[in-house]
Design a protein around this motif. Structure first.
Motif, PDB file in Angstrom:
ATOM      1  N   MET A 139      42.354  41.623  42.570  1.00 46.96           N
ATOM      2  CA  MET A 139      41.175  41.266  41.806  1.00 46.96           C
ATOM      3  C   MET A 139      41.521  40.153  40.814  1.00 46.96           C
ATOM      4  N   GLY A 140      42.726  40.250  40.256  1.00 45.16           N
ATOM      5  CA  GLY A 140      43.171  39.214  39.327  1.00 45.16           C
ATOM      6  C   GLY A 140      43.226  37.850  39.990  1.00 45.16           C
ATOM      7  N   GLU A 141      43.672  37.817  41.247  1.00 43.48           N
ATOM      8  CA  GLU A 141      43.730  36.551  41.992  1.00 43.48           C
ATOM      9  C   GLU A 141      42.339  35.949  42.182  1.00 43.48           C
ATOM     10  N   SER A 142      41.321  36.812  42.159  1.00 42.70           N
ATOM     11  CA  SER A 142      39.938  36.353  42.327  1.00 42.70           C
ATOM     12  C   SER A 142      39.282  36.017  40.994  1.00 42.70           C
ATOM     13  N   GLY A 143      40.029  36.178  39.907  1.00 42.88           N
ATOM     14  CA  GLY A 143      39.509  35.805  38.594  1.00 42.88           C
ATOM     15  C   GLY A 143      38.861  36.928  37.812  1.00 42.88           C
ATOM     16  N   PHE A 144      39.076  38.174  38.240  1.00 42.32           N
ATOM     17  CA  PHE A 144      38.478  39.316  37.545  1.00 42.32           C
ATOM     18  C   PHE A 144      39.583  40.173  36.939  1.00 42.32           C
ATOM     19  N   ALA A 145      39.623  40.192  35.620  1.00 48.69           N
ATOM     20  CA  ALA A 145      40.655  40.944  34.907  1.00 48.69           C
ATOM     21  C   ALA A 145      40.181  42.364  34.630  1.00 48.69           C
ATOM     22  N   VAL A 146      41.111  43.300  34.673  1.00 49.26           N
ATOM     23  CA  VAL A 146      40.816  44.680  34.314  1.00 49.26           C
ATOM     24  C   VAL A 146      40.551  44.704  32.814  1.00 49.26           C
ATOM     25  N   SER A 147      39.466  45.373  32.398  1.00 48.56           N
ATOM     26  CA  SER A 147      39.094  45.377  30.979  1.00 48.56           C
ATOM     27  C   SER A 147      40.098  46.127  30.120  1.00 48.56           C
TER      28      SER A 147
END
Length: 126
Positions: free
Chosen positions: A1-9
């Protein structure tokens, strides 16, 4: 998900929650789809608990988690009977306490809900 630009909150939390910028819902859905396809979860981890696992979870919640949550000042709904739970009744002590815990998180009593459900009063049997 990080590679797609979405960081865990909250990377410290046991629950994965992402910060999804406004207007990025479709991109987020696609990223979840790709991630699930690329990194599938083994069926053994998706299977429902067997009777021993379900009974152990119930016993832990009733004898450990609920008294602990109540000692922290949280009001917990009365659980179903063990027989009801074993027969498939849906119940989780987090359901009746999450709102209370999140209010305390927002006021700074806890860093996150995982501070309560994962550390102070674990909901998973150890």
């Amino acid at each position: 998900m990080g590679e797609s630009g979405f960081a865990v909150s909250d990377p410290q939390s046991a629950d994965l929650e992402w910060d999804v910028p406004q207007g990025q819902d479709e991109a987020f859905s696609l990223a979840i789809y790709v991630c699930n396809a690329r990194y599938p979860i083994a069926q053994e981890y998706r299977a429902p608990l067997d009777a021993d696992g379900r009974g152990g979870l119930y016993d832990h919640w009733v004898s450990e988690t609920i008294p602990c949550l109540e000692s922290l000042g949280y009001s917990v709904d009365v659980p179903p009977s063990r027989d009801s739970f074993m027969a498939g009744a849906v119940w989780d002590p987090r359901a009746s306490t999450m709102e209370q815990v999140m209010a305390d998180v927002s006021q700074g009593r806890w860093a996150s809900e995982d501070s309560v459900y994962g550390q102070e009063c674990p909901t998973e049997p150890g």
